[in-house]
Design a protein around this motif. Structure first.
Motif, PDB file in Angstrom:
ATOM      1  N   VAL A   1     -16.911  32.946  -0.381  1.00 43.47           N
ATOM      2  CA  VAL A   1     -16.226  32.364  -1.531  1.00 43.47           C
ATOM      3  C   VAL A   1     -16.464  30.865  -1.504  1.00 43.47           C
ATOM      4  CG1 VAL A   1     -14.016  31.958  -2.661  1.00 43.47           C
ATOM      5  CG2 VAL A   1     -14.478  34.153  -1.540  1.00 43.47           C
ATOM      6  N   VAL A   2     -17.073  30.317  -2.567  1.00 41.68           N
ATOM      7  CA  VAL A   2     -17.401  28.903  -2.627  1.00 41.68           C
ATOM      8  C   VAL A   2     -16.835  28.320  -3.910  1.00 41.68           C
ATOM      9  CG1 VAL A   2     -19.226  27.185  -2.521  1.00 41.68           C
ATOM     10  CG2 VAL A   2     -19.565  29.413  -1.446  1.00 41.68           C
ATOM     11  N   VAL A   3     -15.867  27.414  -3.794  1.00 44.61           N
ATOM     12  CA  VAL A   3     -15.250  26.784  -4.960  1.00 44.61           C
ATOM     13  C   VAL A   3     -15.036  25.309  -4.659  1.00 44.61           C
ATOM     14  CG1 VAL A   3     -13.256  26.736  -6.515  1.00 44.61           C
ATOM     15  CG2 VAL A   3     -14.033  28.912  -5.577  1.00 44.61           C
ATOM     16  N   ASN A   4     -15.339  24.429  -5.639  1.00 40.85           N
ATOM     17  CA  ASN A   4     -14.940  23.045  -5.498  1.00 40.85           C
ATOM     18  C   ASN A   4     -14.191  22.617  -6.751  1.00 40.85           C
ATOM     19  OD1 ASN A   4     -16.826  22.279  -7.488  1.00 40.85           O
ATOM     20  ND2 ASN A   4     -18.432  21.926  -5.970  1.00 40.85           N
ATOM     21  N   ASN A   5     -13.900  21.347  -6.892  1.00 41.88           N
ATOM     22  CA  ASN A   5     -13.071  20.892  -8.006  1.00 41.88           C
ATOM     23  C   ASN A   5     -13.757  20.988  -9.350  1.00 41.88           C
ATOM     24  OD1 ASN A   5     -10.918  20.283  -6.350  1.00 41.88           O
ATOM     25  ND2 ASN A   5     -11.629  18.198  -5.946  1.00 41.88           N
ATOM     26  N   ASP A   6     -15.085  21.039  -9.351  1.00 45.29           N
ATOM     27  CA  ASP A   6     -15.825  20.973 -10.601  1.00 45.29           C
ATOM     28  C   ASP A   6     -16.413  22.303 -11.050  1.00 45.29           C
ATOM     29  OD1 ASP A   6     -15.477  18.163 -10.779  1.00 45.29           O
ATOM     30  OD2 ASP A   6     -17.064  17.905  -9.294  1.00 45.29           O
ATOM     31  N   VAL A   7     -16.687  23.171 -10.119  1.00 44.05           N
ATOM     32  CA  VAL A   7     -17.419  24.373 -10.484  1.00 44.05           C
ATOM     33  C   VAL A   7     -17.061  25.504  -9.536  1.00 44.05           C
ATOM     34  CG1 VAL A   7     -19.415  23.823  -9.049  1.00 44.05           C
ATOM     35  CG2 VAL A   7     -19.730  25.252 -11.062  1.00 44.05           C
ATOM     36  N   SER A   8     -17.080  26.725 -10.065  1.00 42.69           N
ATOM     37  CA  SER A   8     -16.905  27.915  -9.250  1.00 42.69           C
ATOM     38  C   SER A   8     -18.265  28.589  -9.115  1.00 42.69           C
ATOM     39  CB  SER A   8     -15.908  28.858  -9.919  1.00 42.69           C
ATOM     40  OG  SER A   8     -15.788  30.048  -9.186  1.00 42.69           O
ATOM     41  N   PHE A   9     -18.536  29.122  -7.933  1.00 47.20           N
ATOM     42  CA  PHE A   9     -19.820  29.754  -7.688  1.00 47.20           C
ATOM     43  C   PHE A   9     -19.650  31.263  -7.568  1.00 47.20           C
ATOM     44  CE2 PHE A   9     -20.459  25.439  -6.204  1.00 47.20           C
ATOM     45  CZ  PHE A   9     -21.721  25.133  -6.727  1.00 47.20           C
TER      46      PHE A   9
ATOM     47  N   PRO B   1     -24.451  27.747   0.636  1.00 55.55           N
ATOM     48  CA  PRO B   1     -24.379  28.469  -0.648  1.00 55.55           C
ATOM     49  C   PRO B   1     -23.820  27.582  -1.763  1.00 55.55           C
ATOM     50  CG  PRO B   1     -22.537  29.102   0.737  1.00 55.55           C
ATOM     51  CD  PRO B   1     -23.368  28.164   1.560  1.00 55.55           C
ATOM     52  N   ASN B   2     -24.505  26.478  -2.013  1.00 53.60           N
ATOM     53  CA  ASN B   2     -24.160  25.584  -3.113  1.00 53.60           C
ATOM     54  C   ASN B   2     -25.417  24.807  -3.511  1.00 53.60           C
ATOM     55  OD1 ASN B   2     -24.413  23.303  -1.323  1.00 53.60           O
ATOM     56  ND2 ASN B   2     -22.314  23.673  -0.627  1.00 53.60           N
TER      57      ASN B   2
ATOM     58  N   GLY C   1     -18.992  27.820 -13.930  1.00 50.69           N
ATOM     59  CA  GLY C   1     -18.154  26.932 -14.732  1.00 50.69           C
ATOM     60  C   GLY C   1     -16.895  26.494 -14.030  1.00 50.69           C
ATOM     61  N   ILE C   2     -16.026  25.806 -14.766  1.00 45.15           N
ATOM     62  CA  ILE C   2     -14.756  25.336 -14.229  1.00 45.15           C
ATOM     63  C   ILE C   2     -13.968  26.540 -13.717  1.00 45.15           C
ATOM     64  CG2 ILE C   2     -12.628  24.096 -14.765  1.00 45.15           C
ATOM     65  CD1 ILE C   2     -15.206  22.418 -14.865  1.00 45.15           C
ATOM     66  N   PRO C   3     -13.368  26.470 -12.534  1.00 50.05           N
ATOM     67  CA  PRO C   3     -12.672  27.627 -11.957  1.00 50.05           C
ATOM     68  C   PRO C   3     -11.712  28.323 -12.902  1.00 50.05           C
ATOM     69  CG  PRO C   3     -12.809  25.878 -10.339  1.00 50.05           C
ATOM     70  CD  PRO C   3     -13.381  25.319 -11.618  1.00 50.05           C
TER      71      PRO C   3
ATOM     72  N   LYS D   1     -11.896  28.696 -15.951  1.00 51.41           N
ATOM     73  CA  LYS D   1     -12.611  29.381 -17.027  1.00 51.41           C
ATOM     74  C   LYS D   1     -13.592  30.419 -16.508  1.00 51.41           C
ATOM     75  CE  LYS D   1     -12.442  25.347 -20.088  1.00 51.41           C
ATOM     76  NZ  LYS D   1     -13.251  24.372 -20.855  1.00 51.41           N
ATOM     77  N   ALA D   2     -13.776  30.445 -15.200  1.00 59.16           N
ATOM     78  CA  ALA D   2     -14.830  31.283 -14.646  1.00 59.16           C
ATOM     79  C   ALA D   2     -14.642  32.747 -14.970  1.00 59.16           C
ATOM     80  CB  ALA D   2     -14.907  31.092 -13.126  1.00 59.16           C
ATOM     81  N   SER D   3     -13.432  33.277 -14.788  1.00 51.98           N
ATOM     82  CA  SER D   3     -13.223  34.705 -15.014  1.00 51.98           C
ATOM     83  C   SER D   3     -13.400  35.063 -16.474  1.00 51.98           C
ATOM     84  CB  SER D   3     -11.829  35.112 -14.535  1.00 51.98           C
ATOM     85  OG  SER D   3     -10.836  34.419 -15.251  1.00 51.98           O
ATOM     86  N   SER D   4     -12.958  34.199 -17.383  1.00 55.97           N
ATOM     87  CA  SER D   4     -13.094  34.506 -18.806  1.00 55.97           C
ATOM     88  C   SER D   4     -14.541  34.466 -19.250  1.00 55.97           C
ATOM     89  CB  SER D   4     -12.260  33.529 -19.641  1.00 55.97           C
ATOM     90  OG  SER D   4     -12.706  32.203 -19.466  1.00 55.97           O
ATOM     91  N   SER D   5     -15.340  33.567 -18.660  1.00 53.37           N
ATOM     92  CA  SER D   5     -16.744  33.522 -19.038  1.00 53.37           C
ATOM     93  C   SER D   5     -17.472  34.763 -18.568  1.00 53.37           C
ATOM     94  CB  SER D   5     -17.421  32.268 -18.463  1.00 53.37           C
ATOM     95  OG  SER D   5     -17.502  32.339 -17.065  1.00 53.37           O
ATOM     96  N   GLN D   6     -17.068  35.282 -17.405  1.00 53.88           N
ATOM     97  CA  GLN D   6     -17.663  36.533 -16.946  1.00 53.88           C
ATOM     98  C   GLN D   6     -17.246  37.694 -17.849  1.00 53.88           C
ATOM     99  OE1 GLN D   6     -19.767  37.498 -14.414  1.00 53.88           O
ATOM    100  NE2 GLN D   6     -20.226  35.336 -14.185  1.00 53.88           N
ATOM    101  N   GLU D   7     -15.980  37.725 -18.225  1.00 54.74           N
ATOM    102  CA  GLU D   7     -15.499  38.807 -19.071  1.00 54.74           C
ATOM    103  C   GLU D   7     -16.193  38.786 -20.438  1.00 54.74           C
ATOM    104  OE1 GLU D   7     -13.408  41.328 -18.381  1.00 54.74           O
ATOM    105  OE2 GLU D   7     -13.512  40.606 -16.327  1.00 54.74           O
TER     106      GLU D   7
END
Length: 285
Positions: A43-51, A219-220, A257-259, A261-267
């Motif tokens: 699991v890789v997440v930072n303040n700007d983007v979710s991977f 992994p980034n 994308g932004i954490p 928003k990440a799940s909604s963009s996948q959906e």
């Protein structure tokens, strides 16, 4: 002797392709007498983007294997749909793999490994992939073109660019998003560091120290450096020659994308269109 060994290692890495070999993992997922083991994806997440975590491979797979990937928190699979065998052939294994990935609830991207010395032009090789998928009820929204292993390409960078351009033009004519799988060395050797490629072409780059878990990089995208026409990347391959869920894979990470928003963009990029399976559009759109 040491210089020769170092040079040989560099040649192996420069010729790396989306292939790998079998290893074993722990964290059981099974069905009856068959048990598949796998470590959960990083699991890789930072303040700007979710991977998002992904794998790429060319081997035939089962639904059990791909369901295991889903359980291990992998989000997307990159499936080879054109093999460089002969003059380039549609990879019929991709149909079963795509259907199994769809049933497992995974996002699906497809890539092609063109045959640079084929008697077929680039667009004709793309047509093999496109028609092979469409004729099996699979809608294609994006394709990734493998531009690696310079020794497999022609010496003429002009000829190589022509092949790549032919594929891109045909894919875009079909309304597809196009991405390139390469890295700085491969791109320079194969295309002469071609810089005039359209800015809407996505990049999937690779950077590993060697095969297996010990050869992984982070992994980034912190190691990405602009090259050719590519100012940013959508996907990074950070591991090669690993086994996950009994599938020989390479490991990838991609920005979603932004954490928040990440799940909604996948959906938003779901799996079917008028009852057909859809591939492409899960990464970089």
């Amino acid at each position: 002797m040491l210089q020769f060994l170092a040079f040989s290692i560099l040649l192996v890495l420069a010729s790396a392709r989306p292939q790998a070999e079998l290893i074993s993992y722990s964290h059981a997922y099974g069905n009856g007498s068959q048990t598949i083991k796998v470590e959960p994806a990083t699991v890789v997440v930072n303040n700007d983007v979710s991977f998002g975590q992904a794998v790429d491979f060319s081997a035939a797979t089962s639904l059990t294997m791909l369901t295991c990937l889903k359980k291990a928190n992998y989000k997307t699979v990159f499936v080879r749909a054109l093999s460089p065998s002969g003059n380039g052939v549609f990879d019929i294994n991709s149909v079963t793999t795509i259907r199994n990935a769809y049933s497992a609830g995974l996002g699906i991207e497809v890539y092609m490994t063109p045959q640079p010395i084929s008697s077929l032009q680039g667009y004709q090789q793309f047509d093999l992939l496109y028609n092979g998928l469409v004729n099996n009820g699979i809608t294609v929204r994006a394709v990734w073109i493998q531009v690696t292993s310079p020794s497999n390409w022609r010496n003429s960078t002009v000829t190589n660019i022509s092949l790549i351009n032919s594929i891109i033009a045909r894919a875009q004519l079909r309304g597809l998003t196009v991405g390139i799988y390469s890295n700085q060395y491969d791109w320079s050797q194969i295309t002469g560091n071609w810089v005039t490629l359209s800015s809407d072409i996505l990049l999937w780059y690779w950077n590993v120290y060697g095969p297996g878990v010990s050869g992984e990089t982070k992994p980034n995208f912190t190691d990405f450096r602009a090259f050719g026409p590519f100012k940013k990347s959508s996907v990074k391959q950070y591991g090669q020659a690993e086994s996950v869920c009994q599938i020989v894979v390479n490991r990838d990470v991609y920005a979603v994308g932004i954490p928040a928003k990440a799940s909604s963009s996948q959906e938003a990029s779901k799996f079917s269109k008028n009852g057909e399976i859809v591939v492409g559009g899960f990464v970089g759109i």
